[in-house]
Design an enzyme around this catalytic site. Structure first.
Site, PDB file in Angstrom:
ATOM      1  N   PHE A   1       0.814  -1.221   0.000  1.00  0.00           N
ATOM      2  CA  PHE A   1       0.000   0.000   0.000  1.00  0.00           C
ATOM      3  C   PHE A   1       0.844   1.266   0.000  1.00  0.00           C
ATOM      4  O   PHE A   1       0.889   2.022  -0.985  1.00  0.00           O
ATOM      5  CB  PHE A   1      -0.952  -0.033   1.191  1.00  0.00           C
ATOM      6  CG  PHE A   1      -1.598   1.278   1.537  1.00  0.00           C
ATOM      7  CD1 PHE A   1      -2.122   2.105   0.553  1.00  0.00           C
ATOM      8  CD2 PHE A   1      -1.688   1.687   2.858  1.00  0.00           C
ATOM      9  CE1 PHE A   1      -2.717   3.325   0.876  1.00  0.00           C
ATOM     10  CE2 PHE A   1      -2.283   2.891   3.195  1.00  0.00           C
ATOM     11  CZ  PHE A   1      -2.789   3.714   2.203  1.00  0.00           C
ATOM     12  N   ILE A   2       1.547   1.533   1.098  1.00  0.00           N
ATOM     13  CA  ILE A   2       2.297   2.782   1.181  1.00  0.00           C
ATOM     14  C   ILE A   2       3.486   2.741   0.232  1.00  0.00           C
ATOM     15  O   ILE A   2       3.806   3.735  -0.422  1.00  0.00           O
ATOM     16  CB  ILE A   2       2.754   3.059   2.627  1.00  0.00           C
ATOM     17  CG1 ILE A   2       1.570   3.019   3.592  1.00  0.00           C
ATOM     18  CG2 ILE A   2       3.434   4.424   2.717  1.00  0.00           C
ATOM     19  CD1 ILE A   2       1.953   3.162   5.053  1.00  0.00           C
TER      20      ILE A   2
ATOM     21  N   THR B   1       3.673 -11.319  -0.882  1.00  0.00           N
ATOM     22  CA  THR B   1       2.734 -12.058  -0.046  1.00  0.00           C
ATOM     23  C   THR B   1       1.342 -11.494  -0.316  1.00  0.00           C
ATOM     24  O   THR B   1       1.150 -10.708  -1.246  1.00  0.00           O
ATOM     25  CB  THR B   1       3.096 -11.917   1.436  1.00  0.00           C
ATOM     26  OG1 THR B   1       3.159 -10.520   1.778  1.00  0.00           O
ATOM     27  CG2 THR B   1       4.453 -12.555   1.720  1.00  0.00           C
TER      28      THR B   1
ATOM     29  N   PHE C   1       9.942  -0.116   3.566  1.00  0.00           N
ATOM     30  CA  PHE C   1       8.532  -0.235   3.928  1.00  0.00           C
ATOM     31  C   PHE C   1       8.152  -1.664   4.315  1.00  0.00           C
ATOM     32  O   PHE C   1       7.154  -1.864   5.008  1.00  0.00           O
ATOM     33  CB  PHE C   1       7.635   0.155   2.746  1.00  0.00           C
ATOM     34  CG  PHE C   1       7.674   1.595   2.366  1.00  0.00           C
ATOM     35  CD1 PHE C   1       6.890   2.537   3.015  1.00  0.00           C
ATOM     36  CD2 PHE C   1       8.486   2.025   1.319  1.00  0.00           C
ATOM     37  CE1 PHE C   1       6.909   3.862   2.651  1.00  0.00           C
ATOM     38  CE2 PHE C   1       8.521   3.356   0.945  1.00  0.00           C
ATOM     39  CZ  PHE C   1       7.729   4.281   1.611  1.00  0.00           C
TER      40      PHE C   1
ATOM     41  N   THR D   1       5.912   3.214  12.722  1.00  0.00           N
ATOM     42  CA  THR D   1       4.526   3.509  13.067  1.00  0.00           C
ATOM     43  C   THR D   1       4.437   4.205  14.415  1.00  0.00           C
ATOM     44  O   THR D   1       5.323   4.042  15.273  1.00  0.00           O
ATOM     45  CB  THR D   1       3.715   2.197  13.111  1.00  0.00           C
ATOM     46  OG1 THR D   1       2.405   2.445  13.622  1.00  0.00           O
ATOM     47  CG2 THR D   1       4.372   1.167  14.023  1.00  0.00           C
ATOM     48  N   ASP D   2       3.337   4.930  14.627  1.00  0.00           N
ATOM     49  CA  ASP D   2       3.095   5.536  15.935  1.00  0.00           C
ATOM     50  C   ASP D   2       2.723   4.499  16.988  1.00  0.00           C
ATOM     51  O   ASP D   2       2.749   4.785  18.192  1.00  0.00           O
ATOM     52  CB  ASP D   2       2.010   6.611  15.845  1.00  0.00           C
ATOM     53  CG  ASP D   2       0.686   6.122  15.278  1.00  0.00           C
ATOM     54  OD1 ASP D   2       0.568   4.914  14.959  1.00  0.00           O
ATOM     55  OD2 ASP D   2      -0.242   6.942  15.137  1.00  0.00           O
ATOM     56  N   GLU D   3       2.410   3.285  16.568  1.00  0.00           N
ATOM     57  CA  GLU D   3       1.969   2.273  17.531  1.00  0.00           C
ATOM     58  C   GLU D   3       3.085   1.816  18.468  1.00  0.00           C
ATOM     59  O   GLU D   3       2.814   1.213  19.507  1.00  0.00           O
ATOM     60  CB  GLU D   3       1.374   1.081  16.787  1.00  0.00           C
ATOM     61  CG  GLU D   3       0.115   1.461  16.036  1.00  0.00           C
ATOM     62  CD  GLU D   3      -0.614   0.259  15.470  1.00  0.00           C
ATOM     63  OE1 GLU D   3      -0.834  -0.712  16.209  1.00  0.00           O
ATOM     64  OE2 GLU D   3      -0.967   0.307  14.289  1.00  0.00           O
TER      65      GLU D   3
ATOM     66  N   TYR E   1       2.476  -6.861  16.741  1.00  0.00           N
ATOM     67  CA  TYR E   1       2.896  -6.018  15.613  1.00  0.00           C
ATOM     68  C   TYR E   1       3.697  -4.816  16.091  1.00  0.00           C
ATOM     69  O   TYR E   1       4.808  -4.555  15.606  1.00  0.00           O
ATOM     70  CB  TYR E   1       1.675  -5.539  14.824  1.00  0.00           C
ATOM     71  CG  TYR E   1       1.967  -4.338  13.962  1.00  0.00           C
ATOM     72  CD1 TYR E   1       2.908  -4.410  12.943  1.00  0.00           C
ATOM     73  CD2 TYR E   1       1.329  -3.110  14.175  1.00  0.00           C
ATOM     74  CE1 TYR E   1       3.205  -3.308  12.153  1.00  0.00           C
ATOM     75  CE2 TYR E   1       1.610  -2.016  13.393  1.00  0.00           C
ATOM     76  CZ  TYR E   1       2.552  -2.108  12.383  1.00  0.00           C
ATOM     77  OH  TYR E   1       2.852  -1.009  11.613  1.00  0.00           O
TER      78      TYR E   1
ATOM     79  N   LYS F   1       7.738  -3.814  15.429  1.00  0.00           N
ATOM     80  CA  LYS F   1       8.193  -2.568  14.824  1.00  0.00           C
ATOM     81  C   LYS F   1       9.103  -1.792  15.773  1.00  0.00           C
ATOM     82  O   LYS F   1      10.084  -1.180  15.342  1.00  0.00           O
ATOM     83  CB  LYS F   1       6.997  -1.707  14.413  1.00  0.00           C
ATOM     84  CG  LYS F   1       6.212  -2.251  13.238  1.00  0.00           C
ATOM     85  CD  LYS F   1       7.048  -2.327  11.959  1.00  0.00           C
ATOM     86  CE  LYS F   1       7.349  -0.974  11.390  1.00  0.00           C
ATOM     87  NZ  LYS F   1       8.094  -1.076  10.082  1.00  0.00           N
TER      88      LYS F   1
ATOM     89  N   LEU G   1      -9.324  -0.806   7.987  1.00  0.00           N
ATOM     90  CA  LEU G   1     -10.671  -0.306   8.240  1.00  0.00           C
ATOM     91  C   LEU G   1     -11.338   0.319   7.011  1.00  0.00           C
ATOM     92  O   LEU G   1     -12.438  -0.077   6.628  1.00  0.00           O
ATOM     93  CB  LEU G   1     -10.623   0.704   9.388  1.00  0.00           C
ATOM     94  CG  LEU G   1     -11.964   1.199   9.941  1.00  0.00           C
ATOM     95  CD1 LEU G   1     -11.803   1.627  11.389  1.00  0.00           C
ATOM     96  CD2 LEU G   1     -12.538   2.352   9.143  1.00  0.00           C
TER      97      LEU G   1
ATOM     98  N   PRO H   1     -18.683  -4.216  11.372  1.00  0.00           N
ATOM     99  CA  PRO H   1     -18.503  -4.529  12.789  1.00  0.00           C
ATOM    100  C   PRO H   1     -17.516  -3.582  13.460  1.00  0.00           C
ATOM    101  O   PRO H   1     -16.389  -3.430  13.008  1.00  0.00           O
ATOM    102  CB  PRO H   1     -17.989  -5.969  12.779  1.00  0.00           C
ATOM    103  CG  PRO H   1     -17.380  -6.148  11.446  1.00  0.00           C
ATOM    104  CD  PRO H   1     -18.087  -5.238  10.498  1.00  0.00           C
TER     105      PRO H   1
ATOM    106  N   ASN I   1     -12.846   6.040  15.681  1.00  0.00           N
ATOM    107  CA  ASN I   1     -13.179   5.095  14.612  1.00  0.00           C
ATOM    108  C   ASN I   1     -14.617   5.253  14.144  1.00  0.00           C
ATOM    109  O   ASN I   1     -14.914   5.187  12.946  1.00  0.00           O
ATOM    110  CB  ASN I   1     -12.946   3.662  15.091  1.00  0.00           C
ATOM    111  CG  ASN I   1     -11.472   3.295  15.124  1.00  0.00           C
ATOM    112  OD1 ASN I   1     -10.646   3.962  14.511  1.00  0.00           O
ATOM    113  ND2 ASN I   1     -11.145   2.243  15.848  1.00  0.00           N
TER     114      ASN I   1
ATOM    115  N   ARG J   1     -11.162  -6.099  20.582  1.00  0.00           N
ATOM    116  CA  ARG J   1     -10.041  -7.023  20.440  1.00  0.00           C
ATOM    117  C   ARG J   1      -9.085  -6.878  21.625  1.00  0.00           C
ATOM    118  O   ARG J   1      -9.043  -5.821  22.292  1.00  0.00           O
ATOM    119  CB  ARG J   1      -9.304  -6.772  19.129  1.00  0.00           C
ATOM    120  CG  ARG J   1      -8.434  -5.546  19.104  1.00  0.00           C
ATOM    121  CD  ARG J   1      -7.670  -5.466  17.790  1.00  0.00           C
ATOM    122  NE  ARG J   1      -6.896  -4.226  17.720  1.00  0.00           N
ATOM    123  CZ  ARG J   1      -6.653  -3.574  16.605  1.00  0.00           C
ATOM    124  NH1 ARG J   1      -7.135  -4.016  15.471  1.00  0.00           N
ATOM    125  NH2 ARG J   1      -5.935  -2.465  16.626  1.00  0.00           N
TER     126      ARG J   1
END
Length: 364
Positions: free
Chosen positions: A12-13, A37, A79, A130-132, A156, A160, A196, A211, A255, A301
């Site tokens: 994607f990015i 993949t 990436f 990532t900010d995560e 994940y 990272k 999402l 959902p 969200n 989750r």
């Protein structure tokens, strides 16, 4: 003229970056390395001239080393990563292998080519993160800055975070010329339909449920992918070696707000383009009904971070970055892209994964 190796450049990015860079740096050589993949797709690079695509794994040191030497690469933009939180909860091994082991192999090969062989040439290893890695924020907490302590909460994010530390270590220990950027939630064309926005667009078009985890009030900062690419360009051109830069979109939304925007946009598009009702007869909007009726709330989750927010003052003040894509209008642009490119997303979803995606919520 620069010679770039873009890992994960069919994702994607990565594919958006390749398109962005080719448009703005026509003389540069672009080599894409992608394991192809499920989330890698050569069709995402259709129409981009003057690139070479190699199918291969960043964990294959012999392949990476030969590409660096044979193509005389001077810049790596990294990436390649497993990036879906839900998948990391169900099966973390692939995230450890790709995000940690794979990044380390890239670093080893870059060090061997750029430093150990004594070429002395200018080089750059740019790592996209990532900010995560920073964990989660309370409602009143200050946004993540480059000095925020790491506190990853999913496999994940932990993988990272580990890769970020390896990149830093290779700079401080060996002198590798590195930069790192930590971005917020990206949206835009060519995103694999497990995340999402593309997932919910496709579900809405087919009349499937939308959902929503928990109460839907998990907050993310939303960044249009082209703004992200522009931020990386600034870091490559003017960023300080060894530094990290947070890249955000300036659109901090719950969200459920994003999903409501999606529902309104689809309803408006069907009203403007009556022919869509024939293409997507199962969509509520095809019958003049509200897409919002598809919303359902499901069990949250495990370890779902409550809020991410980006403090981007460093990249603004040092490099002049300003996000230029306002969320609601560019969300509408993104939604229209997916509606107009059904061939692309139909092709990237095989039968078994299509069923899994349709049944699961995939927000970061």
């Amino acid at each position: 003229m620069a010679r770039l190796l873009v890992t994960g450049g069919a994702g994607f990015i990565g594919s958006n970056f390749v398109r962005f860079w080719r448009e703005r740096h026509r003389a540069d050589e672009l080599l894409v390395l992608d394991a192809m993949t499920y989330a890698g797709n050569a069709a995402s690079l259709d129409g981009v001239e003057g690139i070479n695509l190699v199918e291969g794994d960043i964990r294959d040191g012999n392949l990476v080393g030969s590409l660096l030497r044979e193509r005389n690469i001077d810049t790596i933009v990294h990436f390649a990563a497993e990036s879906h939180v839900d998948r990391s909860i169900l099966g973390p091994d692939a995230f450890i292998d790709t995000n940690i082991v794979g990044t380390h192999e890239l670093l080893k090969q870059a060090k061997a080519f750029w430093l150990d062989q004594g070429s002395g040439r200018d080089h750059r290893f740019h790592h996209v993160s990532t900010d995560e890695v920073y964990g989660t924020l309370g409602g009143e907490d200050p946004a993540f800055s480059e000095t925020t302590a790491y506190a990853p909460n999913s496999p994940y994010a932990a993988s990272k975070a580990a890769s970020d530390h390896l990149v830093r270590a290779y700079h401080h220990t060996y002198g590798l010329a590195v930069t790192t950027s930590n971005c917020s939630n990206n949206y835009g064309p060519y995103q694999f339909p497990e995340k999402l926005i593309p997932l919910f667009i496709i579900n809405a078009l087919h009349g499937r449920s939308l959902p929503i985890y928990g109460d839907g009030m998990q907050i993310r900062d939303w960044l249009y992918v082209e703004d992200h690419c522009r931020g990386i360009e600034l870091v490559l051109e003017r960023g300080k070696i060894g530094e990290c830069y947070n890249i955000g979109g300036g659109a901090e939304l719950a969200n459920v707000e994003v999903i409501d925007t999606l529902c309104r946009s689809i309803d408006a598009l069907f009203a403007d383009v009556p022919a869509l009702a024939e293409r997507f007869p199962d969509a509520p909007a095809a019958r003049g009904q509200d897409t919002s009726q598809l919303k359902t709330y499901v069990t949250d989750r495990p370890g779902h971070d409550r809020r991410y927010a980006i403090d981007e003052r460093k990249i603004r003040s040092e490099l002049g970055y300003v996000p230029s894509r306002e969320f609601e209008s560019w969300f509408d642009h993104t939604m229209r892209w997916y509606v107009e490119n059904e061939t692309w997303w139909s092709a990237v979803l095989d039968g078994s994964y299509r069923n899994w995606v349709a049944a699961n919520y995939a927000s970061r």
